[in-house]
Design a protein around this motif. Structure first.
Motif, PDB file in Angstrom:
ATOM      1  N   SER A 186       0.826  -1.204   0.000  1.00  0.00           N
ATOM      2  CA  SER A 186       0.000   0.000   0.000  1.00  0.00           C
ATOM      3  C   SER A 186       0.864   1.260   0.000  1.00  0.00           C
ATOM      4  O   SER A 186       0.619   2.208  -0.757  1.00  0.00           O
ATOM      5  N   CYS A 187       1.880   1.268   0.841  1.00  0.00           N
ATOM      6  CA  CYS A 187       2.772   2.435   0.908  1.00  0.00           C
ATOM      7  C   CYS A 187       3.614   2.569  -0.354  1.00  0.00           C
ATOM      8  O   CYS A 187       3.958   3.688  -0.750  1.00  0.00           O
ATOM      9  N   CYS A 209       2.471   1.997  -3.296  1.00  0.00           N
ATOM     10  CA  CYS A 209       1.576   2.700  -4.226  1.00  0.00           C
ATOM     11  C   CYS A 209       1.590   4.194  -3.951  1.00  0.00           C
ATOM     12  O   CYS A 209       1.626   5.009  -4.881  1.00  0.00           O
ATOM     13  N   GLU A 210       1.551   4.558  -2.683  1.00  0.00           N
ATOM     14  CA  GLU A 210       1.572   5.986  -2.322  1.00  0.00           C
ATOM     15  C   GLU A 210       2.908   6.618  -2.709  1.00  0.00           C
ATOM     16  O   GLU A 210       2.958   7.714  -3.262  1.00  0.00           O
ATOM     17  N   ARG A 211       4.007   5.923  -2.447  1.00  0.00           N
ATOM     18  CA  ARG A 211       5.334   6.424  -2.770  1.00  0.00           C
ATOM     19  C   ARG A 211       5.553   6.531  -4.277  1.00  0.00           C
ATOM     20  O   ARG A 211       6.222   7.438  -4.764  1.00  0.00           O
ATOM     21  N   ILE A 246       7.761  10.165   1.773  1.00  0.00           N
ATOM     22  CA  ILE A 246       6.411   9.639   1.568  1.00  0.00           C
ATOM     23  C   ILE A 246       6.350   8.185   2.036  1.00  0.00           C
ATOM     24  O   ILE A 246       5.427   7.780   2.743  1.00  0.00           O
ATOM     25  N   TRP A 247       7.345   7.398   1.655  1.00  0.00           N
ATOM     26  CA  TRP A 247       7.426   5.978   2.034  1.00  0.00           C
ATOM     27  C   TRP A 247       7.480   5.822   3.549  1.00  0.00           C
ATOM     28  O   TRP A 247       6.711   5.059   4.136  1.00  0.00           O
ATOM     29  N   CYS A 285       4.146   7.032   5.349  1.00  0.00           N
ATOM     30  CA  CYS A 285       3.059   6.079   5.143  1.00  0.00           C
ATOM     31  C   CYS A 285       3.236   4.867   6.049  1.00  0.00           C
ATOM     32  O   CYS A 285       2.295   4.436   6.725  1.00  0.00           O
TER      33      CYS A 285
END
Length: 125
Positions: free
Chosen positions: A83-84, A86-88, A100-101, A104
């Motif tokens: 999930s993280c 994807c955000e990163r 960001i990584w 999250c």
């Protein structure tokens, strides 16, 4: 030309790396590198708190429940990291990507720690 290249290399090597023993001010980080480092430290602290809660929980449950919790935790870690990622990925290649990584994973880890502590509270009843 060879002096120009050597000068550029020296500038990169000596100004691009932090001095040994350098400690960022995590109360007021001013560079992206400092923000990334502080976020990573915050994640490590959250991960340690998670491990404490997990070990306490595992010490209180029987073998059947222990196996279920262990499998759930393994699945959760994989979910958190995917999930993280994807955000990163939205910031892939940018200097903010490590921030960001780490942020999250910190958020998700703190939430999971609360969940494990809630289970602990229920077992202590």
């Amino acid at each position: 030309m060879k002096y120009f290249f050597a000068t550029c290399l020296a500038l990169f090597l000596f100004t691009g790396l932090p001095a040994q023993g350098y400690e960022p001010d995590c109360d007021d980080p001013r560079t992206q590198m400092d923000m990334n480092e502080c976020a990573q430290r915050e994640f490590k602290a959250a991960d340690q708190a998670l491990n404490v809660a997990y070990k306490k929980l595992m010490a209180l449950v029987d073998d059947d429940l222990e196996a279920k919790i262990r499998q759930a935790q393994r699945t959760w870690v994989k979910f958190r990291d995917e999930s993280c990622e994807c955000e990163r990925f939205l910031y892939d290649g940018g200097s903010i990507s490590p921030l960001i990584w780490a942020n999250c994973r910190t958020r998700a880890t703190q939430q999971r720690t609360e969940e494990l502590n809630s289970l602990l509270d229920q077992l202590d009843m």
